[in-house]
Design an enzyme around this catalytic site. Structure first.
Site, mmCIF file in Angstrom:
data_model
loop_
_atom_site.group_PDB
_atom_site.id
_atom_site.type_symbol
_atom_site.label_atom_id
_atom_site.label_comp_id
_atom_site.label_asym_id
_atom_site.label_seq_id
_atom_site.Cartn_x
_atom_site.Cartn_y
_atom_site.Cartn_z
ATOM 1 C CD GLN A 124 -1.899 1.378 3.322
ATOM 2 O OE1 GLN A 124 -1.333 0.454 3.790
ATOM 3 N NE2 GLN A 124 -2.784 2.129 2.976
ATOM 4 N N GLY A 125 1.130 1.772 -1.167
ATOM 5 C CA GLY A 125 1.177 3.156 -1.119
ATOM 6 C C GLY A 125 0.938 5.090 -1.228
ATOM 7 C CB SER A 127 2.573 6.686 4.568
ATOM 8 O OG SER A 127 1.648 6.037 5.176
ATOM 9 C CD GLU A 242 -4.699 0.114 7.339
ATOM 10 O OE1 GLU A 242 -5.124 1.334 6.665
ATOM 11 O OE2 GLU A 242 -3.738 -0.497 7.363
ATOM 12 C CD GLU A 362 -1.661 11.233 19.032
ATOM 13 O OE1 GLU A 362 -1.405 10.393 18.274
ATOM 14 O OE2 GLU A 362 -1.049 11.295 19.552
HETATM 15 C C1 LIG Z 1 3.815 0.163 11.132
HETATM 16 C C2 LIG Z 1 3.709 0.501 10.505
HETATM 17 C C3 LIG Z 1 2.977 0.022 9.225
HETATM 18 C C4 LIG Z 1 2.642 1.256 7.621
HETATM 19 N N1 LIG Z 1 2.025 1.076 6.603
HETATM 20 C C5 LIG Z 1 2.452 1.286 6.043
HETATM 21 C C6 LIG Z 1 1.799 1.183 4.717
HETATM 22 O O1 LIG Z 1 1.777 -0.121 4.255
HETATM 23 N N2 LIG Z 1 2.074 1.877 3.886
HETATM 24 C C7 LIG Z 1 0.766 3.077 4.289
HETATM 25 O O2 LIG Z 1 1.342 4.373 2.953
HETATM 26 N N3 LIG Z 1 1.294 3.733 5.161
HETATM 27 C C8 LIG Z 1 1.861 3.132 6.233
HETATM 28 N N4 LIG Z 1 2.255 3.073 7.699
HETATM 29 C C9 LIG Z 1 1.638 4.894 7.732
HETATM 30 C C10 LIG Z 1 0.915 5.377 8.570
HETATM 31 O O3 LIG Z 1 -0.152 5.407 7.744
HETATM 32 C C11 LIG Z 1 1.293 6.452 9.139
HETATM 33 O O4 LIG Z 1 2.477 6.614 9.975
HETATM 34 C C12 LIG Z 1 0.277 6.686 9.655
HETATM 35 O O5 LIG Z 1 -0.858 7.013 8.547
HETATM 36 C C13 LIG Z 1 0.728 8.647 10.381
HETATM 37 O O6 LIG Z 1 1.597 9.564 10.184
HETATM 38 P P1 LIG Z 1 3.192 9.905 9.372
HETATM 39 O O7 LIG Z 1 3.807 9.253 10.070
HETATM 40 O O8 LIG Z 1 3.180 10.596 8.696
HETATM 41 O O9 LIG Z 1 3.240 11.362 11.091
HETATM 42 P P2 LIG Z 1 2.209 12.781 11.270
HETATM 43 O O10 LIG Z 1 0.341 12.450 10.441
HETATM 44 O O11 LIG Z 1 3.093 13.067 10.624
HETATM 45 O O12 LIG Z 1 1.627 12.954 12.764
HETATM 46 C C14 LIG Z 1 2.566 13.133 13.499
HETATM 47 C C15 LIG Z 1 1.865 13.561 14.574
HETATM 48 O O13 LIG Z 1 0.975 14.047 14.773
HETATM 49 C C16 LIG Z 1 -0.388 13.943 15.267
HETATM 50 N N5 LIG Z 1 -1.458 14.778 14.330
HETATM 51 C C17 LIG Z 1 -0.822 14.616 13.038
HETATM 52 N N6 LIG Z 1 -1.893 15.250 13.244
HETATM 53 C C18 LIG Z 1 -3.004 15.655 13.574
HETATM 54 C C19 LIG Z 1 -4.079 16.192 13.478
HETATM 55 N N7 LIG Z 1 -5.168 17.053 12.980
HETATM 56 N N8 LIG Z 1 -4.425 16.168 15.434
HETATM 57 C C20 LIG Z 1 -3.784 16.251 15.814
HETATM 58 N N9 LIG Z 1 -2.907 15.092 15.883
HETATM 59 C C21 LIG Z 1 -2.047 14.980 14.699
HETATM 60 C C22 LIG Z 1 -0.314 12.274 14.867
HETATM 61 O O14 LIG Z 1 -1.505 11.557 15.608
HETATM 62 C C23 LIG Z 1 1.396 12.096 14.737
HETATM 63 O O15 LIG Z 1 0.875 11.772 16.350
HETATM 64 C C24 LIG Z 1 2.609 2.500 8.686
HETATM 65 C C25 LIG Z 1 2.788 2.507 9.510
HETATM 66 C C26 LIG Z 1 3.590 1.734 10.874
HETATM 67 C C27 LIG Z 1 4.088 2.331 11.777
#
Ligand SMILES: Cc1cc2nc3c(=O)[nH]c(=O)nc-3n(C[C@H](O)[C@H](O)[C@H](O)COP(=O)(O)OP(=O)(O)OC[C@H]3O[C@@H](n4cnc5c(N)ncnc54)[C@H](O)[C@@H]3O)c2cc1C
Length: 379
Positions: A124-125, A127, A242, A362
């Site tokens: 799944q691409g 993020s 999901e 969050e």
């Molecule tokens: C084990 C694992 C597997 C994954 N697999 C995939 C995958 O296969 N494909 C894929 O596409 N992605 C994948 N992900 C990515 C995952 O979907 C993202 O990490 C997640 O959506 C959070 O995005 P971010 O890491 O960019 O954090 P950010 O969105 O940058 O958030 C950083 C922090 O800010 C907080 N925050 C952000 N916006 C808000 C808001 N509006 N209000 C309050 N708090 C906020 C968040 O809760 C977090 O604590 C995976 C992640 C993990 C950990």
């Protein structure tokens, strides 16, 4: 809701139990990640041959057409028997349902069968380094060129990309419209030089996910799913699958792990310790609340046909419980807790990602605040 199983549901459970007794492959091999993945792939082939891959999928697409209760039974039995995960988790839980929901007949014909059999693994691409929670702000762009789409950008956290043939890719095809409207959903062939996959090693020591670098990768127009500009709507289908796929398996997993934790407390001679007992009792109440809430969610879907906000509540509660349960295990294990290749150490470290993957806690709290409690929207 009446939680007693009907005669048909009991028959479904017994058939699955018998099949598992006869076909369970044993524990997944530890250490070598390639070997472990090959083991899961073989297990998926067996599940498919036995008619137990894609149980929720309609029969016409090779699934079992299981009811919601049967799907809940399936997840619980898989966890109870400690069956390994199939190799193509993302294809089965998200890719297949998305193609079935939004794909053309040709796309269903081409993509569905190898997902079920595990011949073609999916990732799944979605993020990107600067777009996770705010997915619609993603920057990877796709430009039309001679009947193909040419894609450039970067994805991150792409689970199993290093094993995958296909990527569910969301890219920006129109930069001049509001952000949600300019996206398109593609199926990208991972086997091309323009797609570079770099594994990221996690705190667990494993490299489960990756960075993806796309430098003019090509995708034929026939691999657009749901029409150009409709990527957001199609992506929501993937994300809903999901989260709903998580509920019952997650619930059964914490119940099983709590039973393991009680056993661990006995082995370490702390089952009479009042603080440990209180901690376990608290976890027991939380696991029960999670179970009942999952059934409440199921009842809502059966009555209205729509998943309710219970899904967000369940995912939040599950990640909290799993983190707290695995933390309790490290306290019980004391000085031996940091031993890295022990199953409890792995569970403890892996649980840290639970409050991020599949939607952060969050973000789930925002959904509950807005859609359940009716509080004002942030934006
Ligand atoms: C084990 C694992 C597997 C994954 N697999 C995939 C995958 O296969 N494909 C894929 O596409 N992605 C994948 N992900 C990515 C995952 O979907 C993202 O990490 C997640 O959506 C959070 O995005 P971010 O890491 O960019 O954090 P950010 O969105 O940058 O958030 C950083 C922090 O800010 C907080 N925050 C952000 N916006 C808000 C808001 N509006 N209000 C309050 N708090 C906020 C968040 O809760 C977090 O604590 C995976 C992640 C993990 C950990």
């Amino acid at each position: 809701m009446d939680l007693t199983l009907s005669a048909d549901e009991e028959a479904f459970r017994d058939e699955l139990r018998t099949w598992l007794e006869e076909n369970h492959p044993g524990e997944e091999p530890k250490g070598d990640e390639e070997e472990a993945f090959a083991f899961r792939r073989e297990w998926q082939t067996k599940l498919h041959e036995g008619g137990w891959a894609g149980v929720s999928w309609p029969k016409e697409y090779g699934g079992r057409g299981a009811s919601l209760i049967e799907q809940a039974i399936y997840s619980a039995e898989m966890v109870r028997s400690r069956a390994p995960s199939p190799a193509n988790v993302l294809g089965l839980a998200m890719g297949g349902p998305t193609v079935i929901g939004h794909g053309t007949e040709e796309q269903k014909e081409r993509f569905i069968q190898p997902i079920l059999s595990g011949e073609e693994i999916w990732c799944q691409g979605f993020s990107e380094p600067e777009s996770g929670s705010d997915l619609a702000s993603l920057k990877t762009k796709a430009v039309k060129d001679n009947g193909d789409w040419v894609v450039t950008g970067q994805k991150v956290w792409t689970t199993f990309a290093h094993h995958s043939k296909w990527c569910m890719l969301v890219a920006r095809t129109d930069p001049d419209v509001p952000k949600h409207k300019g996206l398109t959903y593609f199926l990208m062939d991972m086997e091309q030089d323009a797609v570079q996959v770099r594994p990221l090693r996690q705190i667990t020591g494993q490299a489960e996910f990756n960075e993806l670098f796309l430098e003019e990768a090509r995708i034929p127009d026939e691999n657009v799913i749901g029409g150009v500009g409709n990527g957001w709507m199609v992506a929501i289908t993937t994300l809903m699958n999901e989260r709903s796929g998580l509920a019952f398996g997650a619930m059964a997993q914490v119940r099983r792990d709590l039973n393991d934790l009680i056993e661990l407390a006995r082995e370490h001679g702390v089952d009479e310790d009042p603080v440990t007992r209180q901690r376990i009792a608290q976890l027991h109440m939380e696991v029960e609340a999670l179970r009942i809430n999952a059934y409440r969610g199921l009842t809502a879907i059966m009555k209205t046909g729509q998943p309710g906000p219970e899904g967000s509540l369940g995912k939040w509660a599950w990640s909290d419980i799993n983190q707290s349960l695995t933390e309790a295990s490290t306290e019980i294990r004391g000085p031996e807790a940091p031993i890295i290749d022990e199953a409890w150490t792995y569970r403890f470290l892996r649980a840290r990602a639970n409050s991020i993957e599949g939607g952060t806690t969050e973000i789930l709290k925002n959904i509950i605040a807005e859609r359940v409690l009716g509080l004002p929207k942030l934006r």
